[in-house]
Design an enzyme around this catalytic site. Structure first.
Site, mmCIF file in Angstrom:
data_model
loop_
_atom_site.group_PDB
_atom_site.id
_atom_site.type_symbol
_atom_site.label_atom_id
_atom_site.label_comp_id
_atom_site.label_asym_id
_atom_site.label_seq_id
_atom_site.Cartn_x
_atom_site.Cartn_y
_atom_site.Cartn_z
ATOM 1 N N ARG A 32 -25.699 -12.432 44.041
ATOM 2 C CA ARG A 32 -24.455 -11.816 43.599
ATOM 3 C C ARG A 32 -24.351 -10.346 44.020
ATOM 4 O O ARG A 32 -23.275 -9.873 44.392
ATOM 5 C CB ARG A 32 -24.352 -11.905 42.073
ATOM 6 C CG ARG A 32 -24.301 -13.321 41.498
ATOM 7 C CD ARG A 32 -22.943 -13.965 41.654
ATOM 8 N NE ARG A 32 -22.881 -15.263 41.022
ATOM 9 C CZ ARG A 32 -22.541 -15.463 39.744
ATOM 10 N NH1 ARG A 32 -22.248 -14.434 38.970
ATOM 11 N NH2 ARG A 32 -22.506 -16.686 39.250
ATOM 12 N N ASP A 72 -10.068 -10.311 29.855
ATOM 13 C CA ASP A 72 -11.334 -10.624 30.502
ATOM 14 C C ASP A 72 -12.030 -9.320 30.846
ATOM 15 O O ASP A 72 -11.382 -8.268 30.946
ATOM 16 C CB ASP A 72 -11.112 -11.459 31.769
ATOM 17 C CG ASP A 72 -12.347 -12.279 32.135
ATOM 18 O OD1 ASP A 72 -12.432 -13.448 31.708
ATOM 19 O OD2 ASP A 72 -13.236 -11.741 32.818
#
Length: 291
Positions: A56, A155
């Site tokens: 990532r 979010d």
């Protein structure tokens, strides 16, 4: 998961190295990533996620032209603006339209018997499928888009919020929706947008997207929230953080409010906060309004 890492090579006393990679990656680097993510987001990464962390973050390291993980982590420490990119890279977003459909059936039933419902909060909107499923359910209940219910979706991942606001998805998502819903709530892309669909503007206007880190002390929310969807979020926090967040969420809810949890989440350890009223569905435990 974004990316795939097949092999992690470890040698005693040496940095961990991903097979075929250009960056050294030590256990100390991984532990610092875990500590930093926990500090700024409350998310606790498992000790087995070292390969995921590499896959990532390596793109961000390349983009910034750092020479090593340690260089990047030093940069992260002295550059607050990088924290959002760090969070975006490490958070997982897995969702679909009408996932766990029993919750939406229960929401429709709740709307039918609870005209007092004015605000619904989706606490982890990801790329938008969940809040738009909520909006579809609300629009179907009232029979039109001009509804008296405010839908807030939030979010921690700013990239996901941008995607959710746009409401553009691959055409394959039509398999998750009935033909009637596709007809009422989607526009098919044409010409250069062929192969995609977009949520109709009337439905997009029903959802207000906000950036919220659940571990921050203040949430930009109305005083009362009648329905909360917080599904498959708590599993990323430790028990102490779960209870603290649940207590805070319940403080916004009236006694008759509904809290929808994820299929792998259970709050039997918090009977002082919530009581079960359905499959992974809860109401505030006390017989009075909170907050």
């Amino acid at each position: 998961m974004n990316g795939k890492v097949s092999d992690v090579i470890e040698q005693p006393g040496a940095p961990t190295r991903i097979r075929g990679s250009e960056f050294s990656y030590s256990p100390e680097d991984f532990n610092l990533v875990r500590q930093t993510l926990y500090r700024i987001s409350g998310i606790r990464l498992a000790e087995t996620k070292d390969a995921m962390v590499y896959s990532r973050l390596v793109r961000r390291i390349r983009a910034l032209r750092h020479k090593s993980f340690s260089d990047y982590l030093s940069y992260l420490k002295r550059t607050p603006a990088e924290q959002q990119h760090f969070i975006n890279a490490l958070t997982t977003n897995l969702t679909s339209f009408f996932r766990e459909p029993h919750h939406f059936s229960m929401l429709a039933n709740h709307l039918a018997v609870s005209p007092q419902v004015k605000t619904i909060w989706c606490a982890a909107s990801s790329s938008g499928e969940e809040p738009y499923s909520i909006a579809m359910t609300v629009a179907e209940h009232f029979g039109h888009f001009d509804v008296p219910v405010k839908i807030i979706a939030s979010d921690i991942d700013s990239n996901m919020l941008e995607k959710a606001r746009a409401g553009i998805y691959p055409e394959q998502i039509t398999r998750q929706l009935s033909p009637e819903r596709c007809k009422h709530f989607l526009h098919r892309g044409k010409k250069h947008q062929a192969g995609s669909v977009r949520i109709v503007p009337e439905l997009r206007k029903m959802v207000e997207f906000r950036h919220i880190n659940l571990t921050e002390p203040r949430w930009p929310l109305p005083r009362q929230i009648d329905v909360i969807f917080c599904r498959n979020v708590m599993i990323y926090f430790d028990k102490q953080t779960q209870l603290r967040l649940l207590e805070k969420m319940v403080s916004f809810m009236p006694a008759q409010g509904l809290y929808f949890a994820g299929h792998s989440e259970n709050f039997s350890m918090a009977p002082h906060l919530v009581r079960p009223v359905g499959n992974t569905t809860y109401q505030p435990a006390k017989g009075k309004s909170y907050g």
